[in-house]
Enzyme design. Sequence first.
Site, PDB file in Angstrom:
ATOM      1  N   GLU A  11      -5.544   7.516  -7.783  1.00 22.01           N
ATOM      2  CA  GLU A  11      -6.694   6.744  -8.310  1.00 22.01           C
ATOM      3  C   GLU A  11      -7.718   6.762  -7.332  1.00 22.01           C
ATOM      4  OE1 GLU A  11      -6.802   5.337 -11.467  1.00 22.01           O
ATOM      5  OE2 GLU A  11      -4.763   5.387 -12.041  1.00 22.01           O
ATOM      6  N   CYS A  53     -14.587   1.271  -8.051  1.00 23.86           N
ATOM      7  CA  CYS A  53     -14.492   2.443  -8.203  1.00 23.86           C
ATOM      8  C   CYS A  53     -15.187   2.547  -9.518  1.00 23.86           C
ATOM      9  CB  CYS A  53     -12.814   2.877  -8.379  1.00 23.86           C
ATOM     10  SG  CYS A  53     -11.996   1.880  -9.557  1.00 23.86           S
TER      11      CYS A  53
HETATM   12  P1  NAD Z   1      -9.914   4.474   1.616  1.00 24.02           P
HETATM   13  O1  NAD Z   1      -9.556   5.954   1.266  1.00 24.02           O
HETATM   14  O2  NAD Z   1     -10.527   4.530   3.082  1.00 24.02           O
HETATM   15  O3  NAD Z   1      -8.401   3.735   1.980  1.00 24.02           O
HETATM   16  C1  NAD Z   1      -7.742   3.526   0.800  1.00 24.02           C
HETATM   17  C2  NAD Z   1      -6.027   3.460   1.347  1.00 24.02           C
HETATM   18  O4  NAD Z   1      -5.579   4.635   1.714  1.00 24.02           O
HETATM   19  C3  NAD Z   1      -6.035   2.423   2.619  1.00 24.02           C
HETATM   20  O5  NAD Z   1      -4.739   1.764   2.610  1.00 24.02           O
HETATM   21  C4  NAD Z   1      -5.819   3.526   3.954  1.00 24.02           C
HETATM   22  O6  NAD Z   1      -4.933   2.908   4.909  1.00 24.02           O
HETATM   23  C5  NAD Z   1      -5.022   4.737   2.958  1.00 24.02           C
HETATM   24  N1  NAD Z   1      -5.028   6.069   3.623  1.00 24.02           N
HETATM   25  C6  NAD Z   1      -6.173   6.504   4.075  1.00 24.02           C
HETATM   26  N2  NAD Z   1      -5.871   7.769   4.648  1.00 24.02           N
HETATM   27  C7  NAD Z   1      -4.557   7.966   4.372  1.00 24.02           C
HETATM   28  C8  NAD Z   1      -3.747   9.129   4.341  1.00 24.02           C
HETATM   29  N3  NAD Z   1      -4.051  10.563   5.091  1.00 24.02           N
HETATM   30  N4  NAD Z   1      -2.481   9.149   4.121  1.00 24.02           N
HETATM   31  C9  NAD Z   1      -1.988   7.908   3.489  1.00 24.02           C
HETATM   32  N5  NAD Z   1      -2.844   6.750   3.446  1.00 24.02           N
HETATM   33  C10 NAD Z   1      -4.069   6.764   3.807  1.00 24.02           C
HETATM   34  O7  NAD Z   1     -10.433   3.536   0.724  1.00 24.02           O
HETATM   35  P2  NAD Z   1     -10.978   2.268   0.817  1.00 24.02           P
HETATM   36  O8  NAD Z   1     -12.576   2.556   1.474  1.00 24.02           O
HETATM   37  O9  NAD Z   1     -10.098   1.227   1.108  1.00 24.02           O
HETATM   38  O10 NAD Z   1     -11.552   1.945  -0.745  1.00 24.02           O
HETATM   39  C11 NAD Z   1     -12.763   2.566  -1.364  1.00 24.02           C
HETATM   40  C12 NAD Z   1     -12.400   3.803  -2.085  1.00 24.02           C
HETATM   41  O11 NAD Z   1     -11.386   3.645  -2.955  1.00 24.02           O
HETATM   42  C13 NAD Z   1     -13.585   4.199  -3.019  1.00 24.02           C
HETATM   43  O12 NAD Z   1     -13.713   5.562  -2.949  1.00 24.02           O
HETATM   44  C14 NAD Z   1     -13.324   3.835  -4.362  1.00 24.02           C
HETATM   45  O13 NAD Z   1     -13.827   4.650  -5.497  1.00 24.02           O
HETATM   46  C15 NAD Z   1     -11.848   4.184  -4.520  1.00 24.02           C
HETATM   47  N6  NAD Z   1     -11.044   3.298  -5.357  1.00 24.02           N
HETATM   48  C16 NAD Z   1     -10.511   3.816  -6.491  1.00 24.02           C
HETATM   49  C17 NAD Z   1      -9.784   3.131  -7.480  1.00 24.02           C
HETATM   50  C18 NAD Z   1      -9.364   3.936  -8.790  1.00 24.02           C
HETATM   51  O14 NAD Z   1      -8.692   3.217  -9.389  1.00 24.02           O
HETATM   52  N7  NAD Z   1      -9.960   5.090  -9.048  1.00 24.02           N
HETATM   53  C19 NAD Z   1      -9.836   1.691  -7.552  1.00 24.02           C
HETATM   54  C20 NAD Z   1     -10.327   1.080  -6.255  1.00 24.02           C
HETATM   55  C21 NAD Z   1     -10.720   2.102  -5.121  1.00 24.02           C
END
Ligand code: NAD
Length: 508
Positions: free
Chosen positions: A257, A291
């Site tokens: 997601e 998102c």
């Molecule tokens: P982010 O990608 O910085 O982090 C999200 C999560 O992923 C965190 O828990 C982080 O620790 C983990 N993570 C990061 N790199 C990783 C890796 N290499 N391996 C495993 N885990 C890892 O995102 P954010 O800043 O917290 O959130 C914003 C983003 O999330 C935006 O791009 C938004 O569109 C997206 N988002 C999408 C949805 C959806 O349902 N499509 C919902 C909410 C947020």
Amino acid sequence: MTIQQEVESILAALGVPAAATTKGELTVRTPITGEVIAQIPTITAEAAQKAIAQAHAAYLEWRNVPAPRRGELIRILGEELRANIEPLGRLVTIETGKLLSEGHGEVQEMIDICTFAAGLSRQLAGLTVPSERSKHRMMETWHPLGVVGVISAFNFPVAVWSWNAALALVCGDAVVWKPSEKTPLTALATQAIFERAAKKFGNIPVGLATLLIGDAKVGEQLVDSPLIPLVSATGSTAMGRAVAPKLAARFAKAILELGGNNAAIVAPTADLDLTLRAIAFSAMGTAGQRCTTLRRLIVHESVYDKLVPQLKKVYGSVVVGDPGAQGTLVGPLIDERSFNAMQKSLEEARSAGATITGGERVFTANPGTANPEAFYVRPALVEISSQAEVVKRETFAPILYVLKYTGFTDALALHNDVPQGLSSSIFTMNLREAELFLSATGSDCGIANVNIGTSGAEIGGAFGGEKETGGGRESGSDAWKQYMRRATNTINYGTDLPLAQGVSFDIS
Ligand code: NAD
């Protein structure tokens, strides 16, 4: 009462021991004032491995519990959440900077998915399929899958866990959760609420739902663990790009997601009053940090000069400030990094010839904004003549790019010409346009709406998007099937052994 004191009293009311939030290497700030509100210990790699192994052992037990009984656990969880909607909702506001009604809304979403999942626990049904062979019966059976790894983003710090956990637990799986490092407090509170529900339910295997607090490295452990057959990861497309190939390499399942770049088309016949209100919530709500936030507005030339000045007025007057205060519609950005990313994108848009209204940092009467660590901005409306590179990228902040169109085919082409495919809307009273937008040749997104905005989905539908949004589907509809494995069973209740497709293999 200071925010710090309020956090302490909420955590105590929710059953999180003070020792869990006062000492540790992870510093938690509230975006409302930028001040530090907790220090939390993070999990070591060894302890995380142990927790995953324990979750696997819990799954081996839990899969034997009848599904409707598993549903009872989730029904109780829903009741516990209902009883705690006030404090948990307020904590969501403090930790993420969302408006209070959105903080409560997030907990309501958790309650709703529990209601959905409890009912679902009696409906995990497979098909019976006609067999081509005489005296044979063919059917599908759905079995629990294993441990589900949940990685969540900061902007829906608890709802995303519940979308996954409520379904996974009724499906007979165990859950290991790695929340965003920016929002561990709401995760700790949710875990405490779950544990209370588990106690009321009685006798659940230890480690059935586990919380691992840490950075991306802990997320990587979930992704790499052979004991985790499904990882549901919510976050940026960059995160998805790192995670997806690793899961594919070990043939694990993925629910991804990821980022969106959502657009709305405003057609000549649109009800402009309704459209204006829908755009305002979709584009500025949650300070542009959903998102599904509306990021691109594609307006027909015949209504452009009427709609855009009205929008500018709203953008100029909307109250930016303390998300807990009455009348505020736009709270803070999560942190400085997010503010800098917004300013960088606005600069890029300016270089591409855009006209920008808003976008500047706001210092309000709110005491917190005097703190250099709090980042409030006026939402930005960016009029731009073409879909430049910056428009095709998701900037996780309140920037709305406005484009003008002449022909409907051009509007659709602009709409789909971005790498992401999450949410979309059309505002029109023209049935042909609306149906075309929803058809195979219309919007290429996982969510396509008519006369409502791009954000604010209900839990009953399957949620997720196409292309760089990752292709995952969570929450309602038949999303539960991803949390189970399907077996096709054929039973011969006759004395002959006919082979399918008329194949003969006679050994007599
Ligand atoms: P982010 O990608 O910085 O982090 C999200 C999560 O992923 C965190 O828990 C982080 O620790 C983990 N993570 C990061 N790199 C990783 C890796 N290499 N391996 C495993 N885990 C890892 O995102 P954010 O800043 O917290 O959130 C914003 C983003 O999330 C935006 O791009 C938004 O569109 C997206 N988002 C999408 C949805 C959806 O349902 N499509 C919902 C909410 C947020």
